[in-house]
Design a protein around this motif. Structure first.
Motif, PDB file in Angstrom:
ATOM      1  N   PHE A  21      29.867  12.317 -32.273  1.00 25.12           N
ATOM      2  CA  PHE A  21      29.735  12.971 -30.969  1.00 25.12           C
ATOM      3  C   PHE A  21      31.108  13.286 -30.370  1.00 25.12           C
ATOM      4  O   PHE A  21      31.340  14.388 -29.869  1.00 25.12           O
ATOM      5  CB  PHE A  21      28.938  12.088 -30.003  1.00 25.12           C
ATOM      6  CG  PHE A  21      27.447  12.065 -30.273  1.00 25.12           C
ATOM      7  CD1 PHE A  21      26.877  12.916 -31.187  1.00 25.12           C
ATOM      8  CD2 PHE A  21      26.620  11.185 -29.596  1.00 25.12           C
ATOM      9  CE1 PHE A  21      25.513  12.917 -31.442  1.00 25.12           C
ATOM     10  CE2 PHE A  21      25.251  11.161 -29.836  1.00 25.12           C
ATOM     11  CZ  PHE A  21      24.695  12.029 -30.761  1.00 25.12           C
ATOM     12  N   ILE A  22      32.026  12.309 -30.409  1.00 26.41           N
ATOM     13  CA  ILE A  22      33.359  12.522 -29.834  1.00 26.41           C
ATOM     14  C   ILE A  22      34.107  13.612 -30.604  1.00 26.41           C
ATOM     15  O   ILE A  22      34.854  14.406 -30.013  1.00 26.41           O
ATOM     16  CB  ILE A  22      34.167  11.207 -29.821  1.00 26.41           C
ATOM     17  CG1 ILE A  22      33.536  10.199 -28.849  1.00 26.41           C
ATOM     18  CG2 ILE A  22      35.620  11.460 -29.403  1.00 26.41           C
ATOM     19  CD1 ILE A  22      34.158   8.809 -28.898  1.00 26.41           C
ATOM     20  N   SER A  23      33.883  13.693 -31.914  1.00 24.31           N
ATOM     21  CA  SER A  23      34.602  14.675 -32.733  1.00 24.31           C
ATOM     22  C   SER A  23      34.194  16.115 -32.432  1.00 24.31           C
ATOM     23  O   SER A  23      34.903  17.048 -32.815  1.00 24.31           O
ATOM     24  CB  SER A  23      34.393  14.383 -34.225  1.00 24.31           C
ATOM     25  OG  SER A  23      33.049  14.617 -34.604  1.00 24.31           O
ATOM     26  N   THR A  24      33.082  16.308 -31.720  1.00 21.97           N
ATOM     27  CA  THR A  24      32.707  17.672 -31.316  1.00 21.97           C
ATOM     28  C   THR A  24      33.702  18.259 -30.317  1.00 21.97           C
ATOM     29  O   THR A  24      33.717  19.473 -30.093  1.00 21.97           O
ATOM     30  CB  THR A  24      31.295  17.697 -30.681  1.00 21.97           C
ATOM     31  OG1 THR A  24      31.271  16.836 -29.533  1.00 21.97           O
ATOM     32  CG2 THR A  24      30.229  17.249 -31.671  1.00 21.97           C
ATOM     33  N   SER A  25      34.543  17.402 -29.739  1.00 22.99           N
ATOM     34  CA  SER A  25      35.529  17.885 -28.757  1.00 22.99           C
ATOM     35  C   SER A  25      36.492  18.889 -29.372  1.00 22.99           C
ATOM     36  O   SER A  25      36.969  19.801 -28.694  1.00 22.99           O
ATOM     37  CB  SER A  25      36.322  16.710 -28.176  1.00 22.99           C
ATOM     38  OG  SER A  25      37.102  16.087 -29.191  1.00 22.99           O
ATOM     39  N   GLY A  26      36.783  18.746 -30.681  1.00 23.44           N
ATOM     40  CA  GLY A  26      37.723  19.655 -31.325  1.00 23.44           C
ATOM     41  C   GLY A  26      37.231  21.092 -31.322  1.00 23.44           C
ATOM     42  O   GLY A  26      37.916  21.996 -30.828  1.00 23.44           O
ATOM     43  N   ALA A  27      36.033  21.300 -31.861  1.00 22.14           N
ATOM     44  CA  ALA A  27      35.473  22.658 -31.917  1.00 22.14           C
ATOM     45  C   ALA A  27      35.191  23.199 -30.517  1.00 22.14           C
ATOM     46  O   ALA A  27      35.444  24.376 -30.233  1.00 22.14           O
ATOM     47  CB  ALA A  27      34.196  22.653 -32.755  1.00 22.14           C
ATOM     48  N   GLY A  29      36.693  22.341 -27.689  1.00 16.97           N
ATOM     49  CA  GLY A  29      37.977  22.618 -27.037  1.00 16.97           C
ATOM     50  C   GLY A  29      38.573  23.941 -27.474  1.00 16.97           C
ATOM     51  O   GLY A  29      39.205  24.643 -26.689  1.00 16.97           O
ATOM     52  N   ARG A  30      38.365  24.291 -28.743  1.00 16.23           N
ATOM     53  CA  ARG A  30      38.837  25.577 -29.249  1.00 16.23           C
ATOM     54  C   ARG A  30      37.969  26.739 -28.753  1.00 16.23           C
ATOM     55  O   ARG A  30      38.463  27.818 -28.481  1.00 16.23           O
ATOM     56  CB  ARG A  30      38.815  25.562 -30.784  1.00 16.23           C
ATOM     57  CG  ARG A  30      39.844  24.657 -31.412  1.00 16.23           C
ATOM     58  CD  ARG A  30      41.205  25.301 -31.511  1.00 16.23           C
ATOM     59  NE  ARG A  30      41.187  26.467 -32.378  1.00 16.23           N
ATOM     60  CZ  ARG A  30      41.970  27.543 -32.221  1.00 16.23           C
ATOM     61  NH1 ARG A  30      42.812  27.601 -31.204  1.00 16.23           N
ATOM     62  NH2 ARG A  30      41.906  28.559 -33.068  1.00 16.23           N
ATOM     63  N   TYR A  31      36.661  26.488 -28.636  1.00 10.99           N
ATOM     64  CA  TYR A  31      35.707  27.572 -28.379  1.00 10.99           C
ATOM     65  C   TYR A  31      35.587  27.942 -26.903  1.00 10.99           C
ATOM     66  O   TYR A  31      35.480  29.119 -26.568  1.00 10.99           O
ATOM     67  CB  TYR A  31      34.331  27.182 -28.919  1.00 10.99           C
ATOM     68  CG  TYR A  31      33.319  28.295 -28.834  1.00 10.99           C
ATOM     69  CD1 TYR A  31      33.321  29.326 -29.766  1.00 10.99           C
ATOM     70  CD2 TYR A  31      32.361  28.328 -27.817  1.00 10.99           C
ATOM     71  CE1 TYR A  31      32.400  30.364 -29.699  1.00 10.99           C
ATOM     72  CE2 TYR A  31      31.444  29.362 -27.733  1.00 10.99           C
ATOM     73  CZ  TYR A  31      31.462  30.371 -28.672  1.00 10.99           C
ATOM     74  OH  TYR A  31      30.553  31.394 -28.593  1.00 10.99           O
ATOM     75  N   ILE A  32      35.616  26.952 -26.017  1.00  8.52           N
ATOM     76  CA  ILE A  32      35.411  27.219 -24.583  1.00  8.52           C
ATOM     77  C   ILE A  32      36.553  28.063 -24.043  1.00  8.52           C
ATOM     78  O   ILE A  32      37.726  27.704 -24.155  1.00  8.52           O
ATOM     79  CB  ILE A  32      35.271  25.903 -23.793  1.00  8.52           C
ATOM     80  CG1 ILE A  32      33.985  25.168 -24.225  1.00  8.52           C
ATOM     81  CG2 ILE A  32      35.231  26.171 -22.286  1.00  8.52           C
ATOM     82  CD1 ILE A  32      33.863  23.762 -23.671  1.00  8.52           C
ATOM     83  N   ASP A  33      36.194  29.184 -23.430  1.00  6.86           N
ATOM     84  CA  ASP A  33      37.189  30.165 -22.987  1.00  6.86           C
ATOM     85  C   ASP A  33      37.426  30.055 -21.480  1.00  6.86           C
ATOM     86  O   ASP A  33      36.991  30.898 -20.693  1.00  6.86           O
ATOM     87  CB  ASP A  33      36.701  31.572 -23.364  1.00  6.86           C
ATOM     88  CG  ASP A  33      37.753  32.644 -23.088  1.00  6.86           C
ATOM     89  OD1 ASP A  33      38.940  32.275 -22.988  1.00  6.86           O
ATOM     90  OD2 ASP A  33      37.381  33.829 -22.958  1.00  6.86           O
ATOM     91  N   MET A  34      38.138  29.005 -21.083  1.00  7.94           N
ATOM     92  CA  MET A  34      38.545  28.806 -19.684  1.00  7.94           C
ATOM     93  C   MET A  34      39.887  28.084 -19.682  1.00  7.94           C
ATOM     94  O   MET A  34      40.256  27.462 -20.679  1.00  7.94           O
ATOM     95  CB  MET A  34      37.504  27.960 -18.921  1.00  7.94           C
ATOM     96  CG  MET A  34      36.194  28.648 -18.657  1.00  7.94           C
ATOM     97  SD  MET A  34      35.181  27.769 -17.397  1.00  7.94           S
ATOM     98  CE  MET A  34      34.906  26.192 -18.201  1.00  7.94           C
ATOM     99  N   PRO A  35      40.647  28.142 -18.566  1.00  7.25           N
ATOM    100  CA  PRO A  35      41.872  27.346 -18.492  1.00  7.25           C
ATOM    101  C   PRO A  35      41.561  25.870 -18.734  1.00  7.25           C
ATOM    102  O   PRO A  35      40.533  25.359 -18.270  1.00  7.25           O
ATOM    103  CB  PRO A  35      42.361  27.577 -17.054  1.00  7.25           C
ATOM    104  CG  PRO A  35      41.766  28.886 -16.663  1.00  7.25           C
ATOM    105  CD  PRO A  35      40.433  28.955 -17.351  1.00  7.25           C
TER     106      PRO A  35
END
Length: 288
Positions: A21-27, A29-35
């Motif tokens: 679950f925590i490792s989903t932060s990588g993808a 973090g890359r995908y979300i398009d906001m500051p």
């Protein structure tokens, strides 16, 4: 199979689920398009609401002893810094480099413990530190601040430092309070710090990005980090470190599947060196 063995297997599976679950932060973090500060601010607010409802449902006490409040406040500040710098590392590079540079934190912890907890410093830690530096070299062979990957590694290692400090602080409190409550207070602190920034920076993209931010808040943060805090009660820090070294592997696989980010061979070699140092240090600690 005895009940103890069944419970141990269940605990191992829960810790691995937390890592997934925590490792989903990588993808994400890359995908979300906001500051980045806006993303982290909404992440903290949404996760805080979810954890608050969970704690109320379970009738978990929110009471914190006055002597522990400064420690938890510092933990929240460090958590915020860790998330923000980690997401900048992801934005500047890719899932593999962002996550692997963050995973210098177990070896950083081995250097910090003697300084903060007055334990004996061991020369072997210098060898492991050298192994990590060699791993970082393979992540970024051309270490120049004009190179965005080099900037990403600097952000990632600073994030690792903040995470190591936060974990050392929280380890002293996990036996006194429910893991969800500790996590909730840290989320409140991060939210309070970042709410003003949400109004200063452009947050209009939240209208289209909210499903991914909600997944980041619920799966990655509320469930993943709470399960990890619970695991610190059930396992030694050493065992948790050994198992948690699978996290970048999960994250890289998720990045390959959802973002088509195939890591370079140099990144894989650097990652193996960094993760090897984590496993060696963890096994050494276990044998003491």
């Amino acid at each position: 199979m005895s009940n103890n063995n069944q419970q141990h297997i269940r605990n191992i599976l829960e810790l691995n689920l937390a890592m997934l679950f925590i490792s989903t932060s990588g993808a994400l973090g890359r995908y979300i398009d906001m500051p980045v500060p806006v993303t982290i601010g909404f992440r903290a607010i949404l996760a805080g609401i979810l954890l608050f409802l969970f704690c109320r449902w379970k009738k978990i006490s929110f009471t914190i002893a006055s002597k522990d409040r400064v420690t938890i406040l510092m933990g929240g500040v460090l958590m915020g810094l860790h998330w923000i710098t980690y997401f900048y590392a992801l934005k500047l590079s890719n899932v593999a480099i962002g996550m692997l540079s963050l995973f210098t934190y177990p070896v950083i912890t081995s250097f910090l413990e003697p300084l903060l907890l007055k334990t004996k410093f061991e020369k072997m830690h210098l060898v492991l530190g050298g192994l990590v530096l060699l791993g970082i070299y393979f992540l970024v062979p051309d270490f120049s601040f004009e190179n965005t990957y080099a900037k990403a590694v600097v952000f990632g290692v600073f994030s690792a430092l903040c995470y190591a400090l936060r974990n050392l602080l929280m380890k002293t409190k996990v036996n006194n309070y429910h893991g969800s409550v500790l996590m909730w207070y840290q989320l409140v602190i991060v939210s309070l710090i970042l709410i003003p920034i949400i109004f200063i920076l452009d947050s209009s993209e939240m209208r289209t990005q909210w499903p991914w931010v909600l997944i980041l808040a619920l799966i990655t943060t509320a469930i993943g980090h709470t399960l990890f805090l619970f695991s610190l009660k059930r396992f030694s820090t050493t065992t948790a470190s050994i198992i948690s070294s699978i996290q970048p592997v999960y994250g890289i696989i998720i990045g390959i599947i959802f973002l088509a980010e195939i890591p370079l061979w140099t990144t894989i070699i650097g990652g193996l060196l960094i993760l090897t140092s984590v496993v060696i240090e963890s096994i050494r600690s276990y044998k003491k």
